[in-house]
Scaffold this motif. Structure first.
Motif, PDB file in Angstrom:
ATOM      1  N   HIS A  48     110.127 -17.165 -18.167  1.00 33.17           N
ATOM      2  CA  HIS A  48     108.698 -17.485 -18.240  1.00 33.17           C
ATOM      3  C   HIS A  48     108.466 -18.999 -18.149  1.00 33.17           C
ATOM      4  CE1 HIS A  48     107.228 -13.448 -18.823  1.00 33.17           C
ATOM      5  NE2 HIS A  48     108.060 -13.254 -19.827  1.00 33.17           N
ATOM      6  N   ALA A  49     109.358 -19.787 -18.708  1.00 31.54           N
ATOM      7  CA  ALA A  49     109.233 -21.246 -18.618  1.00 31.54           C
ATOM      8  C   ALA A  49     109.388 -21.715 -17.173  1.00 31.54           C
ATOM      9  CB  ALA A  49     110.257 -21.933 -19.524  1.00 31.54           C
ATOM     10  N   ALA A  50     110.334 -21.137 -16.449  1.00 37.73           N
ATOM     11  CA  ALA A  50     110.516 -21.493 -15.040  1.00 37.73           C
ATOM     12  C   ALA A  50     109.259 -21.134 -14.247  1.00 37.73           C
ATOM     13  CB  ALA A  50     111.745 -20.795 -14.463  1.00 37.73           C
ATOM     14  N   ALA A  51     108.690 -19.969 -14.526  1.00 36.68           N
ATOM     15  CA  ALA A  51     107.460 -19.563 -13.838  1.00 36.68           C
ATOM     16  C   ALA A  51     106.305 -20.486 -14.211  1.00 36.68           C
ATOM     17  CB  ALA A  51     107.126 -18.115 -14.182  1.00 36.68           C
ATOM     18  N   GLY A  58     103.586 -26.576  -8.853  1.00 32.82           N
ATOM     19  CA  GLY A  58     103.646 -26.142  -7.459  1.00 32.82           C
ATOM     20  C   GLY A  58     105.049 -26.235  -6.889  1.00 32.82           C
ATOM     21  N   THR A  59     106.007 -26.569  -7.729  1.00 30.60           N
ATOM     22  CA  THR A  59     107.404 -26.704  -7.323  1.00 30.60           C
ATOM     23  C   THR A  59     108.229 -25.610  -7.978  1.00 30.60           C
ATOM     24  OG1 THR A  59     107.125 -29.092  -7.229  1.00 30.60           O
ATOM     25  CG2 THR A  59     109.377 -28.274  -7.317  1.00 30.60           C
ATOM     26  N   VAL A  86     104.567 -16.266  -7.899  1.00 30.34           N
ATOM     27  CA  VAL A  86     105.090 -17.552  -8.368  1.00 30.34           C
ATOM     28  C   VAL A  86     106.477 -17.795  -7.771  1.00 30.34           C
ATOM     29  CG1 VAL A  86     105.798 -18.867 -10.401  1.00 30.34           C
ATOM     30  CG2 VAL A  86     103.806 -17.361 -10.520  1.00 30.34           C
ATOM     31  N   PRO A  87     106.665 -18.939  -7.114  1.00 26.24           N
ATOM     32  CA  PRO A  87     107.987 -19.233  -6.553  1.00 26.24           C
ATOM     33  C   PRO A  87     108.958 -19.715  -7.628  1.00 26.24           C
ATOM     34  CG  PRO A  87     106.522 -21.072  -6.146  1.00 26.24           C
ATOM     35  CD  PRO A  87     105.702 -20.006  -6.843  1.00 26.24           C
ATOM     36  N   MET A  88     109.940 -18.905  -7.915  1.00 24.62           N
ATOM     37  CA  MET A  88     110.975 -19.297  -8.865  1.00 24.62           C
ATOM     38  C   MET A  88     112.296 -18.698  -8.412  1.00 24.62           C
ATOM     39  SD  MET A  88     110.081 -16.843 -12.123  1.00 24.62           S
ATOM     40  CE  MET A  88     111.617 -16.941 -12.981  1.00 24.62           C
ATOM     41  N   ILE A  89     113.358 -19.263  -8.902  1.00 24.70           N
ATOM     42  CA  ILE A  89     114.694 -18.796  -8.538  1.00 24.70           C
ATOM     43  C   ILE A  89     115.425 -18.449  -9.824  1.00 24.70           C
ATOM     44  CG2 ILE A  89     116.897 -19.473  -7.502  1.00 24.70           C
ATOM     45  CD1 ILE A  89     115.128 -21.382  -5.706  1.00 24.70           C
ATOM     46  N   VAL A  90     115.992 -17.250  -9.854  1.00 20.58           N
ATOM     47  CA  VAL A  90     116.772 -16.809 -11.009  1.00 20.58           C
ATOM     48  C   VAL A  90     118.213 -16.648 -10.564  1.00 20.58           C
ATOM     49  CG1 VAL A  90     117.127 -14.982 -12.705  1.00 20.58           C
ATOM     50  CG2 VAL A  90     114.804 -15.651 -12.061  1.00 20.58           C
ATOM     51  N   ILE A  91     119.095 -17.261 -11.315  1.00 28.02           N
ATOM     52  CA  ILE A  91     120.527 -17.155 -11.041  1.00 28.02           C
ATOM     53  C   ILE A  91     121.166 -16.507 -12.262  1.00 28.02           C
ATOM     54  CG2 ILE A  91     122.650 -18.428 -10.584  1.00 28.02           C
ATOM     55  CD1 ILE A  91     120.779 -20.617  -9.313  1.00 28.02           C
ATOM     56  N   ALA A  92     121.798 -15.369 -12.040  1.00 25.73           N
ATOM     57  CA  ALA A  92     122.442 -14.636 -13.136  1.00 25.73           C
ATOM     58  C   ALA A  92     123.945 -14.619 -12.918  1.00 25.73           C
ATOM     59  CB  ALA A  92     121.906 -13.210 -13.201  1.00 25.73           C
ATOM     60  N   GLY A  93     124.666 -14.788 -13.994  1.00 26.91           N
ATOM     61  CA  GLY A  93     126.116 -14.727 -13.928  1.00 26.91           C
ATOM     62  C   GLY A  93     126.601 -13.320 -13.625  1.00 26.91           C
ATOM     63  N   ALA A  94     127.862 -13.220 -13.300  1.00 32.46           N
ATOM     64  CA  ALA A  94     128.511 -11.935 -13.035  1.00 32.46           C
ATOM     65  C   ALA A  94     130.020 -12.140 -13.147  1.00 32.46           C
ATOM     66  CB  ALA A  94     128.153 -11.419 -11.645  1.00 32.46           C
ATOM     67  N   PRO A  95     130.734 -11.088 -13.501  1.00 33.44           N
ATOM     68  CA  PRO A  95     132.194 -11.216 -13.535  1.00 33.44           C
ATOM     69  C   PRO A  95     132.739 -11.243 -12.111  1.00 33.44           C
ATOM     70  CG  PRO A  95     131.576  -8.958 -13.935  1.00 33.44           C
ATOM     71  CD  PRO A  95     130.303  -9.744 -13.872  1.00 33.44           C
TER      72      PRO A  95
END
Length: 150
Positions: A48-51, A58-59, A86-95
């Motif tokens: 939510h903070a990223a959004a 606007g970035t 809303v333009p945002m990028i989510v990066i999630a870890g993975a094994p």
């Protein structure tokens, strides 16, 4: 190093996250590349903070979360960003892929399959050298046409 450098080169210098032990190396590299880290108390807050940052500036901003439960906790923020465009990028870890059936890092779910309906683009990086390419593509997808989360 690939991820922090790719974010910096793509102009994605603001990251919201929740500390997880296997993210330490990324956090160290962020300092080297001048990336601003905001450590939150919950992955949903990071999303939510990223959004909110993207709405206010606007970035696009980035949310980085751990796999499994960390990923699940950010899904609501991604869905909200999808509905609000809303333009945002989510990066999630993975094994590592070779160990995915062992449920390491509590990653026994199909993260891409789960998030795809509420994103403009979802991708699992299978080779680290592709990270710069995929980060650039993610930013383009998040901002082109109708904005939205990736």
């Amino acid at each position: 190093s690939y991820l922090a450098e790719a974010l910096q080169r793509s102009g994605l210098g603001t990251v919201f996250t929740l500390h997880g032990g296997h993210l330490d190396a990324f956090f160290v590299e962020c300092r080297k590349y001048g990336i601003s880290l905001t450590d939150t108390r919950h992955e949903a807050t990071a999303g939510h903070a990223a959004a909110g940052y993207a709405k206010a500036t606007g970035t696009p901003a980035v949310a980085v979360v751990t796999s499994g439960p960390g990923f699940l906790n950010v899904v609501t923020a991604v869905g909200d960003a999808f509905l609000d465009r809303v333009p945002m990028i989510v990066i999630a870890g993975a094994p590592p892929l070779r160990e995915s059936e062992r449920n390491l890092l509590q990653a026994g779910i199909d993260q891409i399959g789960m998030i795809k309906p509420v994103t403009k683009f979802a991708f699992q990086v299978t080779h680290p050298w592709r990270i710069p390419e995929i980060v650039g593509l993610a930013k383009a997808k998040a901002t082109e046409g109708v904005p939205g989360p990736v």
